[in-house]
Design a protein around this motif. Structure first.
Motif, PDB file in Angstrom:
ATOM      1  N   TYR A 195      12.061   3.527   5.055  1.00  0.00           N
ATOM      2  CA  TYR A 195      10.600   3.530   5.172  1.00  0.00           C
ATOM      3  C   TYR A 195       9.986   2.392   4.359  1.00  0.00           C
ATOM      4  CZ  TYR A 195       5.814   4.630   3.926  1.00  0.00           C
ATOM      5  OH  TYR A 195       4.470   4.527   3.673  1.00  0.00           O
ATOM      6  N   LEU A 196      10.410   2.245   3.104  1.00  0.00           N
ATOM      7  CA  LEU A 196       9.842   1.215   2.239  1.00  0.00           C
ATOM      8  C   LEU A 196      10.063  -0.184   2.804  1.00  0.00           C
ATOM      9  CD1 LEU A 196      10.871   2.598  -1.278  1.00  0.00           C
ATOM     10  CD2 LEU A 196       8.545   2.463  -0.359  1.00  0.00           C
TER      11      LEU A 196
ATOM     12  N   GLU B  51       0.828  -1.200   0.000  1.00  0.00           N
ATOM     13  CA  GLU B  51       0.000   0.000   0.000  1.00  0.00           C
ATOM     14  C   GLU B  51       0.866   1.254   0.000  1.00  0.00           C
ATOM     15  OE1 GLU B  51      -3.445   2.187   2.710  1.00  0.00           O
ATOM     16  OE2 GLU B  51      -2.756   0.156   3.211  1.00  0.00           O
ATOM     17  N   LEU B  52       0.728   2.061  -1.051  1.00  0.00           N
ATOM     18  CA  LEU B  52       1.459   3.318  -1.166  1.00  0.00           C
ATOM     19  C   LEU B  52       0.456   4.457  -1.328  1.00  0.00           C
ATOM     20  CD1 LEU B  52       4.432   2.598  -3.618  1.00  0.00           C
ATOM     21  CD2 LEU B  52       4.602   3.173  -1.203  1.00  0.00           C
ATOM     22  N   HIS B  53       0.618   5.498  -0.517  1.00  0.00           N
ATOM     23  CA  HIS B  53      -0.235   6.668  -0.683  1.00  0.00           C
ATOM     24  C   HIS B  53       0.052   7.278  -2.055  1.00  0.00           C
ATOM     25  CE1 HIS B  53      -2.004  10.619  -0.082  1.00  0.00           C
ATOM     26  NE2 HIS B  53      -2.638  10.128   0.986  1.00  0.00           N
ATOM     27  N   PRO B  54      -0.981   7.668  -2.793  1.00  0.00           N
ATOM     28  CA  PRO B  54      -0.769   8.196  -4.150  1.00  0.00           C
ATOM     29  C   PRO B  54       0.150   9.414  -4.197  1.00  0.00           C
ATOM     30  CG  PRO B  54      -3.044   8.534  -3.399  1.00  0.00           C
ATOM     31  CD  PRO B  54      -2.405   7.572  -2.452  1.00  0.00           C
ATOM     32  N   TYR B  55       0.096  10.275  -3.186  1.00  0.00           N
ATOM     33  CA  TYR B  55       0.969  11.442  -3.182  1.00  0.00           C
ATOM     34  C   TYR B  55       2.425  11.032  -2.946  1.00  0.00           C
ATOM     35  CZ  TYR B  55      -3.129  14.515  -2.998  1.00  0.00           C
ATOM     36  OH  TYR B  55      -4.291  15.184  -3.280  1.00  0.00           O
ATOM     37  N   PHE B  56       2.618  10.030  -2.116  1.00  0.00           N
ATOM     38  CA  PHE B  56       3.976   9.537  -1.865  1.00  0.00           C
ATOM     39  C   PHE B  56       4.542   8.902  -3.131  1.00  0.00           C
ATOM     40  CE2 PHE B  56       6.899   6.139  -0.453  1.00  0.00           C
ATOM     41  CZ  PHE B  56       7.844   6.915   0.200  1.00  0.00           C
ATOM     42  N   LYS B  57       3.727   8.106  -3.795  1.00  0.00           N
ATOM     43  CA  LYS B  57       4.156   7.492  -5.054  1.00  0.00           C
ATOM     44  C   LYS B  57       4.506   8.564  -6.082  1.00  0.00           C
ATOM     45  CE  LYS B  57       2.359   4.843  -8.945  1.00  0.00           C
ATOM     46  NZ  LYS B  57       1.157   4.224  -9.545  1.00  0.00           N
TER      47      LYS B  57
END
Length: 283
Positions: free
Chosen positions: A268-269, A218-224
């Motif tokens: 973090y990842l 799960e990745l937040h779209p803004y982070f991606k």
């Protein structure tokens, strides 16, 4: 912090030492070596174990002196010769000496103590450098050092090698390569995404798409989006990832920012992937 520094009376403390080492800083590093390598020319601290091989190696490969002069490095007279040479060499040779010892000393505990002692002195004397891993690097904060070292020592070789290379390229005192340092930093992030997406041939962009498409992570779209834009900048700015003949405008500030930022992103990842039960590796 001392009274004189806190109140601004010690003007020397207001200047970050980047292209020199003043007397207190040189003395402080020497004292670290004294404590750990028994370089005092008498028996005051004879209970501390000296290492003849380390000192002889430094004499030959850092000070560039003939080894027959120091056939008996533990002899008090020879210790004085080592001291004289230390206080004669250029400022950058002192940092060469620290790096060399950290690379050749096979006593892990002593390397750790040397690093701690020198970093304390470097901070106290307002040096523009700190020791990260086994390299003397342009200054970063303790929190940033922690992130970088975590990315080196707590990650997979595919990642740690890139971070180590980024430090080496950025920290070359005479010929720093900031462009390729930035390339290595972003490549560490790319490697982390490859491990999470299980695709060794992916780029950072395709790995992020695969992660999102398969619902693996799960990745937040803004982070991606931020990761993709950061990656695009390294591809576009001055040809960072593609060699150009023009003189690049990237500098130490860019390289340091990318080293710290990419180390934090990697940590973090990997931490979040582990929390979500993701196994790392390739198909």
């Amino acid at each position: 912090m001392s009274f004189s520094r806190r109140e601004g009376f010690d003007e020397r403390m207001n200047i970050v030492q980047l292209d020199n080492i003043d007397e207190p800083l040189r003395n402080g590093i020497w004292n670290c070596l004294l404590k750990l390598y028994n370089l005092i020319d008498n028996d005051i601290i004879s209970n501390i174990s000296a290492d003849e091989d380390v000192l002889t190696d430094c004499w030959e490969n850092v000070f560039k002196q003939p080894i027959d002069i120091i056939s008996d490095i533990l002899n008090p007279k020879i210790k004085r010769e080592f001291r004289i040479r230390y206080f004669e060499v250029k400022w950058y040779t002192i940092y060469d000496l620290i790096e060399h010892i950290l690379n050749i000393d096979n006593k892990k505990g002593r390397r750790r103590l040397l690093k701690q002692c020198c970093n304390s002195i470097l901070e106290r004397e307002n040096s523009g450098y700190r020791i990260i891993g086994d390299k003397v690097c342009p200054i970063v904060s303790p929190i940033e050092i922690e992130e970088i070292e975590k990315a080196i020592f707590d990650s997979r070789p595919e990642i740690s090698n890139h971070i180590t290379n980024a430090i080496t390229l950025m920290s070359d005192k005479q010929n720093p390569d900031y462009r390729n340092s930035i390339k290595e930093s972003i490549s560490a992030v790319e490697s982390a995404c490859k491990l999470i997406s299980h695709d060794s041939h992916a780029t950072l962009g395709s790995a992020l798409h695969a992660i999102e498409r398969e619902g693996r992570f799960e990745l937040h779209p803004y982070f991606k989006d931020a990761l993709q834009k950061l990656y695009k900048w390294t591809c576009d700015a001055d040809g960072i990832r593609h060699a150009l003949t023009e003189t690049p405008t990237v500098n130490l500030a860019h390289a340091r920012f990318m080293l710290v930022t990419c180390s934090a992103i990697v940590n973090y990842l990997l931490d979040d992937a582990e929390r979500q039960g993701i196994e790392f590796g390739y198909k």
